[in-house]
Write a protein that holds these residues in place. Structure first.
Motif, mmCIF file in Angstrom:
data_model
loop_
_atom_site.group_PDB
_atom_site.id
_atom_site.type_symbol
_atom_site.label_atom_id
_atom_site.label_comp_id
_atom_site.label_asym_id
_atom_site.label_seq_id
_atom_site.Cartn_x
_atom_site.Cartn_y
_atom_site.Cartn_z
ATOM 1 N N ASP A 55 -5.482 3.495 -3.313
ATOM 2 C CA ASP A 55 -6.495 3.902 -4.437
ATOM 3 C C ASP A 55 -7.380 4.249 -4.020
ATOM 4 O O ASP A 55 -7.678 2.813 -3.107
ATOM 5 C CB ASP A 55 -6.679 2.666 -5.809
ATOM 6 C CG ASP A 55 -6.709 3.679 -6.774
ATOM 7 O OD1 ASP A 55 -8.537 3.196 -6.229
ATOM 8 O OD2 ASP A 55 -6.648 3.655 -8.328
ATOM 9 N N GLU A 56 -8.708 5.025 -3.544
ATOM 10 C CA GLU A 56 -9.938 4.314 -3.475
ATOM 11 C C GLU A 56 -10.998 3.235 -4.248
ATOM 12 O O GLU A 56 -11.662 3.312 -3.094
ATOM 13 C CB GLU A 56 -10.464 5.520 -3.416
ATOM 14 C CG GLU A 56 -10.428 7.291 -3.333
ATOM 15 C CD GLU A 56 -11.045 8.456 -3.768
ATOM 16 O OE1 GLU A 56 -11.706 8.651 -3.970
ATOM 17 O OE2 GLU A 56 -10.989 9.243 -2.929
ATOM 18 N N ASN A 57 -10.057 2.735 -4.539
ATOM 19 C CA ASN A 57 -11.294 1.688 -4.898
ATOM 20 C C ASN A 57 -9.998 -0.113 -5.280
ATOM 21 O O ASN A 57 -8.616 0.547 -5.439
ATOM 22 C CB ASN A 57 -11.514 1.293 -5.945
ATOM 23 C CG ASN A 57 -12.689 2.682 -6.581
ATOM 24 O OD1 ASN A 57 -14.333 2.367 -5.991
ATOM 25 N ND2 ASN A 57 -12.117 3.876 -7.491
ATOM 26 N N VAL A 58 -10.524 -1.178 -5.358
ATOM 27 C CA VAL A 58 -9.906 -2.263 -5.301
ATOM 28 C C VAL A 58 -9.986 -2.703 -6.652
ATOM 29 O O VAL A 58 -11.484 -2.608 -7.016
ATOM 30 C CB VAL A 58 -9.794 -3.684 -3.697
ATOM 31 C CG1 VAL A 58 -9.178 -2.263 -2.494
ATOM 32 C CG2 VAL A 58 -11.548 -4.304 -4.030
ATOM 33 N N ILE B 186 -0.938 1.180 -5.825
ATOM 34 C CA ILE B 186 -0.276 2.035 -4.668
ATOM 35 C C ILE B 186 -0.056 3.194 -5.915
ATOM 36 O O ILE B 186 0.492 2.521 -6.994
ATOM 37 C CB ILE B 186 0.098 2.109 -3.569
ATOM 38 C CG1 ILE B 186 1.485 0.710 -4.833
ATOM 39 C CG2 ILE B 186 -0.233 0.901 -3.032
ATOM 40 C CD1 ILE B 186 2.114 0.118 -3.339
ATOM 41 N N ASN B 187 0.336 4.318 -5.464
ATOM 42 C CA ASN B 187 1.258 5.520 -6.356
ATOM 43 C C ASN B 187 2.125 6.162 -4.619
ATOM 44 O O ASN B 187 1.752 6.356 -3.726
ATOM 45 C CB ASN B 187 0.732 6.583 -6.701
ATOM 46 C CG ASN B 187 -0.384 5.935 -7.605
ATOM 47 O OD1 ASN B 187 0.057 5.896 -8.284
ATOM 48 N ND2 ASN B 187 -1.648 5.714 -7.818
ATOM 49 N N ASP C 205 -13.203 1.188 -1.425
ATOM 50 C CA ASP C 205 -12.654 0.550 -0.387
ATOM 51 C C ASP C 205 -13.784 0.183 0.842
ATOM 52 O O ASP C 205 -13.235 -0.274 2.032
ATOM 53 C CB ASP C 205 -11.057 1.398 -0.397
ATOM 54 C CG ASP C 205 -11.274 2.681 -0.085
ATOM 55 O OD1 ASP C 205 -12.120 3.297 -0.500
ATOM 56 O OD2 ASP C 205 -10.337 3.328 -0.083
ATOM 57 N N ASN C 206 -14.110 1.927 0.872
ATOM 58 C CA ASN C 206 -15.198 1.514 2.087
ATOM 59 C C ASN C 206 -16.136 0.380 2.274
ATOM 60 O O ASN C 206 -16.532 0.094 3.464
ATOM 61 C CB ASN C 206 -15.706 2.978 2.665
ATOM 62 C CG ASN C 206 -16.767 3.250 1.345
ATOM 63 O OD1 ASN C 206 -16.978 2.390 0.049
ATOM 64 N ND2 ASN C 206 -17.095 4.904 0.399
ATOM 65 N N ASN C 207 -16.715 -0.420 0.710
ATOM 66 C CA ASN C 207 -17.058 -1.547 1.509
ATOM 67 C C ASN C 207 -16.606 -2.731 1.637
ATOM 68 O O ASN C 207 -16.774 -3.406 1.883
ATOM 69 C CB ASN C 207 -17.415 -2.188 -0.230
ATOM 70 C CG ASN C 207 -18.339 -0.989 -0.969
ATOM 71 O OD1 ASN C 207 -18.725 -0.384 0.245
ATOM 72 N ND2 ASN C 207 -19.432 -1.142 -2.112
ATOM 73 N N LEU D 72 -0.669 -4.272 5.320
ATOM 74 C CA LEU D 72 -1.690 -4.385 6.363
ATOM 75 C C LEU D 72 -2.128 -3.750 7.650
ATOM 76 O O LEU D 72 -3.838 -3.751 7.447
ATOM 77 C CB LEU D 72 -0.989 -5.576 7.136
ATOM 78 C CG LEU D 72 -0.667 -7.008 7.072
ATOM 79 C CD1 LEU D 72 0.755 -7.177 7.595
ATOM 80 C CD2 LEU D 72 -1.761 -7.939 7.274
ATOM 81 N N GLU D 73 -1.455 -2.442 7.502
ATOM 82 C CA GLU D 73 -2.269 -1.318 8.540
ATOM 83 C C GLU D 73 -3.047 -0.219 7.910
ATOM 84 O O GLU D 73 -4.047 0.012 7.712
ATOM 85 C CB GLU D 73 -0.443 -0.308 8.453
ATOM 86 C CG GLU D 73 0.559 -1.025 9.862
ATOM 87 C CD GLU D 73 1.406 -0.239 9.809
ATOM 88 O OE1 GLU D 73 1.945 1.168 8.874
ATOM 89 O OE2 GLU D 73 2.444 -0.583 10.784
ATOM 90 N N HIS D 74 -2.682 -0.530 6.225
ATOM 91 C CA HIS D 74 -3.813 0.667 5.442
ATOM 92 C C HIS D 74 -4.943 -0.335 5.467
ATOM 93 O O HIS D 74 -7.058 0.494 5.736
ATOM 94 C CB HIS D 74 -3.818 0.316 4.375
ATOM 95 C CG HIS D 74 -4.281 1.653 3.584
ATOM 96 N ND1 HIS D 74 -4.588 2.718 3.599
ATOM 97 C CD2 HIS D 74 -5.089 0.792 2.635
ATOM 98 C CE1 HIS D 74 -5.501 3.759 2.885
ATOM 99 N NE2 HIS D 74 -5.662 2.418 1.821
ATOM 100 N N LEU D 75 -4.876 -1.649 5.294
ATOM 101 C CA LEU D 75 -6.335 -2.717 5.774
ATOM 102 C C LEU D 75 -7.092 -3.001 6.187
ATOM 103 O O LEU D 75 -7.961 -3.015 6.619
ATOM 104 C CB LEU D 75 -6.136 -3.894 4.973
ATOM 105 C CG LEU D 75 -7.135 -4.953 4.904
ATOM 106 C CD1 LEU D 75 -8.043 -4.377 3.628
ATOM 107 C CD2 LEU D 75 -6.093 -6.711 3.888
ATOM 108 N N ALA D 76 -6.403 -2.046 7.807
ATOM 109 C CA ALA D 76 -6.872 -2.402 9.154
ATOM 110 C C ALA D 76 -7.711 -1.653 9.038
ATOM 111 O O ALA D 76 -8.293 -1.420 10.055
ATOM 112 C CB ALA D 76 -6.007 -2.526 9.891
#
Length: 341
Positions: free
Chosen positions: A220-223, A320-321, A232-234, A253-257
């Motif tokens: 998702d584009e948001n948490v 996630i989807n 997410d870009n914040n 972990l890879e996505h969060l990085a």
């Protein structure tokens, strides 16, 4: 081989599981088939292979066309027997995966749990007048015979490179893939070439009539937290304490990085039942972070962590989807099976 020194024990495991499967194949052990269409999402290995997002996708899609139900074992719950998830339920009653589904979709489709799949399927189909049932993780539960099997296999750990327990992670021999109607290679990288697809298909060697599809994880584009969300870009403004209780947190972990380099990861086992001591440890690590900080977790872990008062206002989850290559073709195959049965 992952644990080659345990290979002799895998030979014994192969003998036991092979005899069991042969008994079902020959009809010596009873396998119950239902008139109502049943789609099973399973795998050959232990650990995460993307079953839960696929179950979610199927239930959401099918519920637009048919009265749909989901039946899972309810792994990790403290109860036994048959339960239907509702507004009074919690993860201790029905398990975290069933609760995760209900938190997102509420009553859009029926969500039930039963460790005994045959009586559970019979009851939920009859009581809820279902037109289609999605089974979660019943590939090896052969007492029930689904009309359609979707076999999930992780792109980074495909069944054709794996070995039987305990040397590897397979719950039955690789030959079990032949019972599948669709083989879904999950958790693929975003940039997947046609050459790579052809390689995987050549290694899978699909039998006549089997289809191979590829899917990836879409974040998702948001948490989201309690009554709030954050783009997410914040995330790069925050020190992040990541809490996971899933089989394979590597993709997260890879996505969060991509969004933050200031990440502390506390990893727990899959379906971990968080204790007060765990929460004290989490809060202690949280206090060590900078002025701007938050706790981030998965959607499945969130249904457990949010039950603790000290975390409820500071924990966020990242939905996630599943993103399916050739989605329209996949959807059409699923709808055709249900329509004809």
């Amino acid at each position: 081989m992952k644990r080659w020194y345990l290979y002799p024990f895998s030979l014994g495991y192969h003998l036991v599981t092979g005899i069991r499967n042969t008994m079902y194949d020959l009809g010596i052990f009873k396998s119950t088939k239902f008139k109502t269409p049943i789609i099973n999402v399973g795998n050959l290995s232990v650990g995460g292979s993307g079953k839960s997002p696929m179950v979610m996708y199927l239930a959401q899609y099918l519920s637009k066309h048919y009265r749909t139900g989901v039946l899972s074992r309810g792994y990790g719950r403290l109860t036994k027997g048959y339960e239907v998830t509702n507004y009074e339920s919690n993860y201790k009653m029905v398990g975290d995966e069933a609760m995760q589904l209900f938190e997102r979709f509420k009553n859009r489709f029926v969500i039930a749990v039963s460790e005994e799949r045959v009586p559970g399927a019979k009851k939920v189909i009859e009581d809820m007048d279902l037109e289609v049932l999605v089974l979660d993780d019943a590939m090896q539960h052969r007492a029930i015979k689904p009309g359609f099997n979707i076999l999930m296999t992780d792109f980074n750990d495909p069944f054709f490179k794996d070995y039987l327990l305990p040397a590897g992670d397979l719950r039955e021999s690789r030959a079990g893939y032949k019972r599948a109607d669709i083989i879904m290679v999950s958790k693929c990288p975003d940039e997947l070439t046609e050459e790579t697809k052809r390689y995987y298909i050549s290694r899978i060697r699909p039998a006549y009539g089997q289809k191979v599809f590829f899917s990836s994880i879409g974040y998702d584009e948001n948490v989201y937290g309690k009554d709030k969300m954050l783009p997410d870009n914040n995330l790069n403004y925050y020190d992040i304490l990541l809490i996971t209780g899933i089989a394979n947190p590597k993709p997260l972990l890879e996505h969060l990085a991509k969004f933050s380099k200031r990440v502390k990861h506390l990893k727990f086992r899959d379906h971990h039942n968080f204790t007060d001591d765990d929460i004290k440890k989490i809060l202690a690590e949280y206090k060590k972070l900078g002025e701007y900080k938050l706790i981030l977790t998965t959607e499945k872990d969130y249904v457990r962590l949010k039950t603790f008062d000290y975390l409820r206002d500071i924990v966020y989850y990242w939905p996630i989807n599943v993103l399916i290559d050739k989605k329209e073709e996949f959807n059409q195959i699923i709808l055709e099976y249900v329509r004809k049965n």
